[in-house]
Motif scaffolding. Structure first.
Motif, PDB file in Angstrom:
ATOM      1  N   GLY A 135      -3.781  -0.117  -3.407  1.00 58.21           N
ATOM      2  CA  GLY A 135      -3.375   1.272  -3.269  1.00 58.21           C
ATOM      3  C   GLY A 135      -3.550   2.096  -4.526  1.00 58.21           C
ATOM      4  O   GLY A 135      -3.503   3.334  -4.467  1.00 58.21           O
ATOM      5  N   ASN A 181      -5.044  10.986  -1.485  1.00 61.26           N
ATOM      6  CA  ASN A 181      -4.448   9.675  -1.754  1.00 61.26           C
ATOM      7  C   ASN A 181      -4.224   8.912  -0.441  1.00 61.26           C
ATOM      8  O   ASN A 181      -4.560   7.726  -0.327  1.00 61.26           O
ATOM      9  CB  ASN A 181      -3.119   9.880  -2.480  1.00 61.26           C
ATOM     10  CG  ASN A 181      -2.521   8.599  -3.047  1.00 61.26           C
ATOM     11  OD1 ASN A 181      -1.710   8.646  -3.960  1.00 61.26           O
ATOM     12  ND2 ASN A 181      -2.889   7.449  -2.515  1.00 61.26           N
ATOM     13  N   THR A 182      -3.683   9.600   0.546  1.00 59.92           N
ATOM     14  CA  THR A 182      -3.402   8.962   1.833  1.00 59.92           C
ATOM     15  C   THR A 182      -4.682   8.510   2.536  1.00 59.92           C
ATOM     16  O   THR A 182      -4.750   7.408   3.080  1.00 59.92           O
ATOM     17  CB  THR A 182      -2.642   9.950   2.743  1.00 59.92           C
ATOM     18  OG1 THR A 182      -1.433  10.371   2.090  1.00 59.92           O
ATOM     19  CG2 THR A 182      -2.301   9.310   4.075  1.00 59.92           C
ATOM     20  N   LEU A 227       0.828  -1.210   0.000  1.00 59.41           N
ATOM     21  CA  LEU A 227       0.000   0.000   0.000  1.00 59.41           C
ATOM     22  C   LEU A 227       0.863   1.262   0.000  1.00 59.41           C
ATOM     23  O   LEU A 227       0.607   2.208  -0.738  1.00 59.41           O
ATOM     24  CB  LEU A 227      -0.919   0.006   1.224  1.00 59.41           C
ATOM     25  CG  LEU A 227      -2.309  -0.616   1.060  1.00 59.41           C
ATOM     26  CD1 LEU A 227      -2.979  -0.745   2.419  1.00 59.41           C
ATOM     27  CD2 LEU A 227      -3.168   0.189   0.107  1.00 59.41           C
ATOM     28  N   ILE A 228       1.895   1.235   0.830  1.00 65.85           N
ATOM     29  CA  ILE A 228       2.807   2.377   0.874  1.00 65.85           C
ATOM     30  C   ILE A 228       3.529   2.533  -0.456  1.00 65.85           C
ATOM     31  O   ILE A 228       3.706   3.639  -0.973  1.00 65.85           O
ATOM     32  CB  ILE A 228       3.821   2.201   2.023  1.00 65.85           C
ATOM     33  CG1 ILE A 228       3.102   2.278   3.372  1.00 65.85           C
ATOM     34  CG2 ILE A 228       4.921   3.266   1.953  1.00 65.85           C
ATOM     35  CD1 ILE A 228       3.978   1.939   4.553  1.00 65.85           C
ATOM     36  N   SER A 263      -6.880   0.134   3.465  1.00 64.68           N
ATOM     37  CA  SER A 263      -6.158  -0.793   4.323  1.00 64.68           C
ATOM     38  C   SER A 263      -7.073  -1.403   5.379  1.00 64.68           C
ATOM     39  O   SER A 263      -6.821  -2.509   5.871  1.00 64.68           O
ATOM     40  CB  SER A 263      -4.999  -0.070   5.006  1.00 64.68           C
ATOM     41  OG  SER A 263      -5.450   0.889   5.937  1.00 64.68           O
ATOM     42  N   GLY A 276      -6.172   4.993  -4.581  1.00 63.06           N
ATOM     43  CA  GLY A 276      -5.760   6.327  -4.169  1.00 63.06           C
ATOM     44  C   GLY A 276      -4.805   6.966  -5.150  1.00 63.06           C
ATOM     45  O   GLY A 276      -4.903   8.169  -5.450  1.00 63.06           O
ATOM     46  N   ASN A 291      -6.030   5.419   0.874  1.00 61.75           N
ATOM     47  CA  ASN A 291      -5.222   4.244   1.215  1.00 61.75           C
ATOM     48  C   ASN A 291      -5.480   3.775   2.651  1.00 61.75           C
ATOM     49  O   ASN A 291      -5.495   2.570   2.916  1.00 61.75           O
ATOM     50  CB  ASN A 291      -3.739   4.561   1.037  1.00 61.75           C
ATOM     51  CG  ASN A 291      -3.274   4.360  -0.396  1.00 61.75           C
ATOM     52  OD1 ASN A 291      -4.089   4.312  -1.311  1.00 61.75           O
ATOM     53  ND2 ASN A 291      -1.989   4.256  -0.602  1.00 61.75           N
ATOM     54  N   GLY A 315      -1.464  -5.623  -2.141  1.00 62.80           N
ATOM     55  CA  GLY A 315      -1.496  -4.349  -1.436  1.00 62.80           C
ATOM     56  C   GLY A 315      -1.231  -3.187  -2.360  1.00 62.80           C
ATOM     57  O   GLY A 315      -1.858  -2.125  -2.256  1.00 62.80           O
ATOM     58  N   SER A 355       2.428   1.879  -3.322  1.00 60.92           N
ATOM     59  CA  SER A 355       1.531   2.347  -4.377  1.00 60.92           C
ATOM     60  C   SER A 355       1.339   3.860  -4.345  1.00 60.92           C
ATOM     61  O   SER A 355       0.756   4.427  -5.273  1.00 60.92           O
ATOM     62  CB  SER A 355       0.157   1.676  -4.234  1.00 60.92           C
ATOM     63  OG  SER A 355      -0.521   2.169  -3.087  1.00 60.92           O
ATOM     64  N   MET A 356       1.800   4.515  -3.290  1.00 62.20           N
ATOM     65  CA  MET A 356       1.713   5.979  -3.237  1.00 62.20           C
ATOM     66  C   MET A 356       2.570   6.554  -4.376  1.00 62.20           C
ATOM     67  O   MET A 356       3.449   5.877  -4.900  1.00 62.20           O
ATOM     68  CB  MET A 356       2.197   6.487  -1.879  1.00 62.20           C
ATOM     69  CG  MET A 356       1.349   6.043  -0.695  1.00 62.20           C
ATOM     70  SD  MET A 356      -0.251   6.863  -0.584  1.00 62.20           S
ATOM     71  CE  MET A 356       0.231   8.497  -0.043  1.00 62.20           C
TER      72      MET A 356
END
Length: 250
Positions: free
Chosen positions: A208, A239-240, A32-33, A247, A211, A243, A204, A35-36
């Protein structure tokens, strides 16, 4: 700050951060992180600084095509990783990525339709993602693995931004989400921890993209009216938030 110096410092720092995040918080949250917009965001920023704001905005449409291709890469890599080693898995996934990008680019979809298609594709891909069987293998680490990741990602950014004026906004955008960071995450997790870790990480990452895609679409509407700082700042917060919600429910 000199743009070349910024490229040589920002991108490696981002890659190191994502790698350490995965080690600390696990594969799903790490995906997930990852995908930022750590890589695509700076690339878009460099497009704007070097080619102009109009070029960056036009590149967003191409980036949507690249995201659809990225989804196909993640899903195919996860499936193939269950039976194959990382080499043939990566090659087959790149072929599928390229074919998807060519087909979607041929359709010439508008931005909002592309956005809807990406969001639907994310949900569909998650529905068909393979389910990890058992726990990931115990983590091994190669010597100098973080520097290797940093160098590969930085070279990619230098090439894409350096060729932007030749490629034009559409193909520059398409190549922006090219799975360079994703490939690094997939290869290292696959080779060091096995298929289960890879599937968890890539799932994950795909989650993501809900976002990340919203971040890019917001740029198309915010950049014409607001400064880069405001546009990127607002979109990054959105975006955050997406996400964080993803999550919880994903």
């Amino acid at each position: 700050m000199n743009l070349l110096l910024l490229k040589l410092t920002l991108i490696p720092s981002v890659i190191a951060f994502v790698t350490l995040a995965i080690r600390k918080w696990g594969n799903k949250l790490g995906g997930l992180i990852g995908s930022m917009p750590w890589v695509a965001g700076p690339i878009l920023l460099f497009f704007i600084f070097e080619q102009g704001k109009a070029f960056g905005i036009q590149a967003i449409q191409g980036t949507m095509t690249g995201i659809l291709a990225l989804i196909s890469f993640c899903l195919s890599y996860s499936i193939f990783s269950q039976k194959l080693t990382w080499g043939p898995t990566l090659l087959l996934s790149y072929v599928i990525y390229t074919a998807t990008a060519v087909v979607i680019n041929y359709l010439q979809l508008n931005l909002l339709l592309s956005y809807a298609l990406v969001m639907g594709s994310v949900l569909l891909a998650l529905r068909f993602f393979p389910i990890p069987t058992g726990q990931p293998a115990s983590s091994r680490r190669l010597p100098f693995d973080i520097p290797i990741r940093m160098v590969v990602a930085t070279l990619f950014v230098l090439v894409i931004t350096g060729l932007a004026s030749v490629l034009g906004p559409n193909w520059s955008g398409i190549l922006t989400p090219f799975p360079i960071l994703t490939s690094i995450l997939a290869i290292f997790s696959h080779s060091l921890q096995g298929s289960n870790a890879t599937i968890t990480t890539l799932r994950g990452l795909v989650l993501g993209l809900l976002g990340f895609t919203t971040f890019l679409v917001l740029q198309a509407y915010l950049l014409p009216s607001f400064s880069i700082v405001v546009s990127f700042g607002v979109a990054f917060v959105v975006n955050t938030i997406i996400n964080l919600v993803a999550s919880r429910v994903g």
